[in-house]
Design a protein around this motif. Structure first.
Motif, PDB file in Angstrom:
ATOM      1  N   TYR A  28       0.877  -1.165   0.000  1.00  0.00           N
ATOM      2  CA  TYR A  28       0.000   0.000   0.000  1.00  0.00           C
ATOM      3  C   TYR A  28       0.919   1.221   0.000  1.00  0.00           C
ATOM      4  O   TYR A  28       2.117   1.115   0.287  1.00  0.00           O
ATOM      5  N   ASP A  29       0.384   2.362  -0.310  1.00  0.00           N
ATOM      6  CA  ASP A  29       1.191   3.577  -0.384  1.00  0.00           C
ATOM      7  C   ASP A  29       1.259   4.239   0.992  1.00  0.00           C
ATOM      8  O   ASP A  29       0.240   4.698   1.517  1.00  0.00           O
ATOM      9  N   MET A  30       2.452   4.310   1.568  1.00  0.00           N
ATOM     10  CA  MET A  30       2.628   4.912   2.889  1.00  0.00           C
ATOM     11  C   MET A  30       2.187   6.375   2.921  1.00  0.00           C
ATOM     12  O   MET A  30       1.792   6.887   3.970  1.00  0.00           O
ATOM     13  N   HIS A  31       2.219   7.050   1.767  1.00  0.00           N
ATOM     14  CA  HIS A  31       1.766   8.440   1.743  1.00  0.00           C
ATOM     15  C   HIS A  31       0.320   8.565   2.223  1.00  0.00           C
ATOM     16  O   HIS A  31      -0.060   9.593   2.800  1.00  0.00           O
ATOM     17  N   GLU A  32      -0.485   7.517   1.981  1.00  0.00           N
ATOM     18  CA  GLU A  32      -1.881   7.561   2.402  1.00  0.00           C
ATOM     19  C   GLU A  32      -2.005   7.626   3.925  1.00  0.00           C
ATOM     20  O   GLU A  32      -2.974   8.188   4.451  1.00  0.00           O
ATOM     21  N   ILE A  33      -1.066   7.043   4.628  1.00  0.00           N
ATOM     22  CA  ILE A  33      -1.049   7.160   6.091  1.00  0.00           C
ATOM     23  C   ILE A  33      -0.525   8.530   6.495  1.00  0.00           C
ATOM     24  O   ILE A  33      -1.114   9.220   7.346  1.00  0.00           O
ATOM     25  N   LEU A  34       0.584   8.949   5.890  1.00  0.00           N
ATOM     26  CA  LEU A  34       1.210  10.221   6.283  1.00  0.00           C
ATOM     27  C   LEU A  34       0.259  11.397   6.089  1.00  0.00           C
ATOM     28  O   LEU A  34       0.239  12.320   6.912  1.00  0.00           O
ATOM     29  N   GLY A  65      10.000  16.363  11.406  1.00  0.00           N
ATOM     30  CA  GLY A  65      10.602  15.597  10.325  1.00  0.00           C
ATOM     31  C   GLY A  65      10.042  14.188  10.342  1.00  0.00           C
ATOM     32  O   GLY A  65       9.869  13.596  11.415  1.00  0.00           O
ATOM     33  N   VAL A  66       9.731  13.658   9.172  1.00  0.00           N
ATOM     34  CA  VAL A  66       9.084  12.351   9.063  1.00  0.00           C
ATOM     35  C   VAL A  66       9.984  11.397   8.294  1.00  0.00           C
ATOM     36  O   VAL A  66      10.502  11.739   7.225  1.00  0.00           O
ATOM     37  N   ILE A  67      10.183  10.203   8.853  1.00  0.00           N
ATOM     38  CA  ILE A  67      10.914   9.127   8.177  1.00  0.00           C
ATOM     39  C   ILE A  67      10.012   7.903   8.175  1.00  0.00           C
ATOM     40  O   ILE A  67       9.583   7.446   9.245  1.00  0.00           O
ATOM     41  N   ALA A  68       9.686   7.400   6.993  1.00  0.00           N
ATOM     42  CA  ALA A  68       8.712   6.305   6.893  1.00  0.00           C
ATOM     43  C   ALA A  68       9.129   5.309   5.820  1.00  0.00           C
ATOM     44  O   ALA A  68       9.656   5.693   4.779  1.00  0.00           O
ATOM     45  N   ASN A  69       8.876   4.042   6.067  1.00  0.00           N
ATOM     46  CA  ASN A  69       9.110   3.010   5.055  1.00  0.00           C
ATOM     47  C   ASN A  69       8.020   3.078   3.992  1.00  0.00           C
ATOM     48  O   ASN A  69       6.878   3.453   4.290  1.00  0.00           O
TER      49      ASN A  69
END
Length: 517
Positions: free
Chosen positions: A279-285, A318-322
């Motif tokens: 799934y696209d992590m951007h959808e969570i962010l 600052g955001v760091i996400a897989n």
């Protein structure tokens, strides 16, 4: 005697000449290339009418025909009402090359930024060191480098790359915080002609150092469609930054976000039922920060890891996400570099970090080992441990193996660690675990039943070992939270951590740690 009126007339003539040092030829050159003047570029970047130029009348001594400005425009202005120092190469004057006089202007502007503790933005369109100034030109790059180092981590530094930047003119930008290019910009140490002459290789400027290539390499942090877009990206980036490390980042609309929203509720169904489904992590962010806003940095480089800026309760983070859509969100050598850089950038400027975790671990393979994944990966936990800003860790799905620490588990550096009920925290994933520790058991099962037995063992592992409940019971995470409440929980956590001391309290007599290199 020359009267005052004559002197004023002379000044007017000189200033007009300094505004267009290359005259009609320079104007024609810009028109042919379809680019704005250097001062128009500066005005596109800054708040309207705020630019105050310095050094406009500087030129090479001993040369009657020397051009005013010496190929560089410097000064000070405002972005969103906050001061910045601007340094811009004038491509129509000596090709924007750096000579002794322009280097002095460059260093004077950098020193002004240091003395007034404000950001620096450079607009780069330069052929590098000026050949005519011989050793004086290349020596000047050394002088500039020393001042840039003094500014690093003290004030934000942004480089905008336009046109062709070659040779010495690439080393200044690469020692700033972020580099922004446009689609028709280039960066390389030696151009195609030199490479052809020395190595006999035929290569185009685009292949060698075009914007798209440099973005994939991680040299450029963003590629904009147009110059105007590049300036806008720089303005937005600076909106998350303090003017210097002596201040806190700017706050925008604190406390205006509502309680639970329809977008928050969508988080309850965002993680697929199958661990194998991406799934696209951007959808969570976009759902866990203020206004659904996210300013991504280095999107084209190592896209299996996402880095960028957002706001929580009006405060920058600052955001760091897989990113599960790329290599399943695995950690590799390239994204290790990306993470280490971003952690240190945020820590330098007092910006809290939020890690959003869904990774199956460190990417295996000969290529990765040859790329130095041990060394490059080893820097990530070091950067987390050394950081003094508040750190939040949120596990939404997988957190396996060495990647557990590289995504800021609490034992490495998170101040607070949360997990969703969908989290799986373990040494390795269920399928790999079964293949390793269940090998003999599966071998004893009749072949026609083996697939079903393996599936049973995988499910058993996921339900009894790789669960957030064990991590919570043993104190390795602080809370298992409902996805719908994530935005509010992060807000509460960062409010709690707002007064975290900026310096680690323990005494240590060492000069500095030694990084894996």
């Amino acid at each position: 005697m020359v009267g005052t009126r004559s002197k004023l007339d002379e000044l007017e003539q000189i200033l007009a000449l300094a505004t267009e040092p290359a005259g009609a030829g320079g104007i024609a050159k810009r028109a042919k290339k379809g680019i704005p003047s250097v001062r128009d570029r500066i005005n596109l970047l800054l708040d309207r009418g705020t630019f105050l130029e310095t050094g406009a009348l500087a030129r090479q001594p001993g040369q009657a025909d020397a051009l005013y400005g010496d190929g560089l425009v410097t000064g000070r202005g405002l972005i969103d009402g906050r001061p910045v120092v601007v340094i811009a190469h004038d491509q129509t004057v000596y090709g924007g090359s750096v000579g002794i006089t322009s280097a002095r202007k460059f260093m004077r502007a950098l020193q002004l930024a240091f003395d007034t503790a404000c950001p620096v933005v450079t607009i780069n369109d330069s052929g590098g060191a000026r050949i005519q100034d011989a050793v004086g030109s290349i020596a000047s790059f050394g002088d500039i480098s020393r001042v840039l180092e003094k500014l690093s981590g003290y004030v934000p530094q942004v480089s905008i790359i336009l046109g062709k930047c070659a040779a010495g003119s690439v080393y200044g930008p690469i020692n700033t915080d972020v580099l922004i290019g446009t689609g028709d910009s280039y960066m390389f140490v030696t151009g195609p002609e030199v490479i052809k002459a020395v190595n006999g290789e035929d290569i185009t400027a685009e292949e060698l150092g075009g914007a798209a290539v440099q973005a994939r390499r991680g040299t450029l942090h963003h590629v904009a469609d147009t110059e105007a877009d590049a300036y806008e990206w720089a303005r937005k980036y600076l909106s998350y930054m303090p003017t210097s490390c002596l201040e806190q980042p700017p706050i925008v609309n604190p406390g205006l976000e509502p309680e639970i929203t329809a977008y928050d509720r969508e988080l309850d169904a965002i993680i697929p039922d199958s661990d194998r489904t991406g799934y696209d992590m951007h959808e969570i962010l976009l759902r866990i920060f203020d206004d659904g806003d996210f300013h991504e940095v280095r999107a084209e480089f190592a896209p299996n890891l996402i880095t960028g800026f957002a706001r929580v309760d009006g405060y920058p983070v600052g955001v760091i996400a897989n990113q599960p859509l790329v290599l399943g969100g695995s950690i590799d050598a390239a994204c290790s570099d990306k993470s280490t850089y971003f952690i240190r950038l945020c820590d330098a400027f007092n910006i809290p970090l939020v890690f959003v975790v869904d990774t199956p671990g460190v990417l295996p393979g000969l290529d990765q080992e040859a790329s130095g994944v041990i060394i490059r990966g080893g820097r990530v936990p070091r950067a987390i441990i050394e950081a003094t800003v508040p750190i939040i860790n949120l596990v939404v799905r997988k957190s396996y193996g060495g990647a557990y620490g590289m995504m800021a588990a609490r034992q490495v550096g998170a101040d607070l660690s949360f997990a969703w009920p969908t989290a799986r925290i373990a040494v390795i994933g269920a399928e790999s675990a079964v293949d390793l520790i269940g090998k003999r058991q599966l071998a004893a099962v009749p072949e026609e039943q083996r697939a079903a037995a393996r599936e049973f063992m995988v499910n058993h592992y996921n339900e009894t070992i790789a669960t957030p409940w064990i991590a919570a019971e043993r104190g390795y995470i602080d809370a298992v939270i409902e996805p719908v409440r994530t935005r509010l929980e992060i807000r509460s956590a960062l409010r709690l951590l707002r007064d975290k001391p900026p310096v680690k309290p323990e005494f240590n007599p060492r000069k500095h740690a030694v990084y894996p290199m």
